[in-house]
Design a protein around this motif. Structure first.
Motif, PDB file in Angstrom:
ATOM      1  N   LEU A  33       4.752  -2.234  -1.377  1.00 17.77           N
ATOM      2  CA  LEU A  33       4.624  -2.939  -2.846  1.00 17.77           C
ATOM      3  C   LEU A  33       4.506  -1.689  -3.529  1.00 17.77           C
ATOM      4  O   LEU A  33       3.924  -0.746  -3.238  1.00 17.77           O
ATOM      5  CB  LEU A  33       3.212  -3.716  -3.022  1.00 17.77           C
ATOM      6  N   PRO A  34       5.170  -1.873  -4.900  1.00 16.20           N
ATOM      7  CA  PRO A  34       5.084  -0.903  -5.766  1.00 16.20           C
ATOM      8  C   PRO A  34       3.767  -0.613  -6.238  1.00 16.20           C
ATOM      9  O   PRO A  34       2.736  -1.616  -6.083  1.00 16.20           O
ATOM     10  CB  PRO A  34       5.752  -1.427  -6.767  1.00 16.20           C
ATOM     11  N   SER A  35       3.426   0.560  -6.731  1.00 13.42           N
ATOM     12  CA  SER A  35       1.867   1.038  -6.830  1.00 13.42           C
ATOM     13  C   SER A  35       1.319  -0.057  -7.883  1.00 13.42           C
ATOM     14  O   SER A  35       0.022  -0.105  -8.009  1.00 13.42           O
ATOM     15  CB  SER A  35       1.760   2.536  -7.525  1.00 13.42           C
ATOM     16  N   LYS A  36       2.029  -0.466  -8.810  1.00 12.29           N
ATOM     17  CA  LYS A  36       1.594  -1.430  -9.722  1.00 12.29           C
ATOM     18  C   LYS A  36       0.728  -2.755  -9.328  1.00 12.29           C
ATOM     19  O   LYS A  36       0.069  -3.426  -9.902  1.00 12.29           O
ATOM     20  CB  LYS A  36       2.470  -1.788 -10.748  1.00 12.29           C
ATOM     21  N   TYR A  37       1.163  -2.957  -7.974  1.00 12.87           N
ATOM     22  CA  TYR A  37       0.566  -3.960  -7.394  1.00 12.87           C
ATOM     23  C   TYR A  37      -0.300  -3.666  -5.974  1.00 12.87           C
ATOM     24  O   TYR A  37      -0.536  -4.371  -4.988  1.00 12.87           O
ATOM     25  CB  TYR A  37       1.579  -4.876  -6.625  1.00 12.87           C
ATOM     26  N   ASN A  38      -1.072  -2.473  -6.531  1.00 10.89           N
ATOM     27  CA  ASN A  38      -2.050  -1.846  -5.429  1.00 10.89           C
ATOM     28  C   ASN A  38      -3.123  -2.821  -5.012  1.00 10.89           C
ATOM     29  O   ASN A  38      -3.764  -2.900  -4.017  1.00 10.89           O
ATOM     30  CB  ASN A  38      -2.719  -0.488  -5.887  1.00 10.89           C
ATOM     31  N   MET A  39      -3.616  -3.629  -6.123  1.00 11.17           N
ATOM     32  CA  MET A  39      -4.760  -4.629  -5.869  1.00 11.17           C
ATOM     33  C   MET A  39      -4.461  -5.697  -4.761  1.00 11.17           C
ATOM     34  O   MET A  39      -5.081  -5.883  -4.082  1.00 11.17           O
ATOM     35  CB  MET A  39      -4.945  -5.354  -7.146  1.00 11.17           C
TER      36      MET A  39
END
Length: 181
Positions: A33-39
């Protein structure tokens, strides 16, 4: 009868970069997943640990994934083989729980993606390149599965070649047509 192969995953469809390919040899986990979806990735990692890595798991690792198929699995795949009455009970209970939790997280992720896309300022050319890469990933996966479906011999013996090929190519892993909208 009585044997079950289970695969539940957030399937990566984008190709690995050269750096990720080198890192994989050093067993560094692949980012799906792209880092903006780390959560969401962190939640996925916790789910995987809870269901697959805990001491009393009922979902042990199912063995080696064929090398040609490994790129279609993430580090968070639930991959297990079950058999017998115990396997059926695990399938009905534990596997269902995993499926529901993975699906709930996937739905949450898709809701976040929609919000991000509505607020995204990326230019159309970048978006088109991303969409093309995703479409190519889906096509690669479908082509692989059509050519290598492990259920093909069983289905052929039960239903014949023509019906089996129609099922595999027309229902399970059909060719997709993507619009550029």
């Amino acid at each position: 009868g009585g044997k079950h192969l289970v695969a539940i995953d957030f399937q990566p469809i984008l190709p690995l970069s050269e750096q990720q390919q080198q890192d994989e040899e050093e067993t560094i986990k692949r980012e799906i997943l792209p880092s903006k979806y780390n959560m969401h990735r962190d939640k996925l990692s916790k789910l995987h640990s809870h269901y697959c890595l805990c001491e009393n798991t009922t979902l042990p690792w199912g063995g080696d994934i064929p090398p040609a198929a490994q790129r279609f699995f993430s580090p968070y795949a639930v991959w297990t083989r079950l058999s017998g009455d115990d396997g059926l009970n695990v399938l009905k209970n534990d596997v269902w729980d995993v499926f529901v939790d993975y699906l709930d997280l996937y739905i949450d992720l898709m809701k976040e993606v929609v919000v991000q896309q509505q607020n995204d300022d990326d230019d159309d050319e970048i978006k088109q390149q991303q969409n093309t890469a995703i479409q190519n990933g889906h096509t690669d996966y479908l082509n692989y599965r059509r050519a290598n479906d492990p259920a093909r011999p069983m289905l052929r013996s039960l239903y014949g070649e023509e019906w089996t090929e129609q099922l595999i190519e027309g229902v399970l892993f059909p060719m997709l047509s993507f619009s550029n909208e």
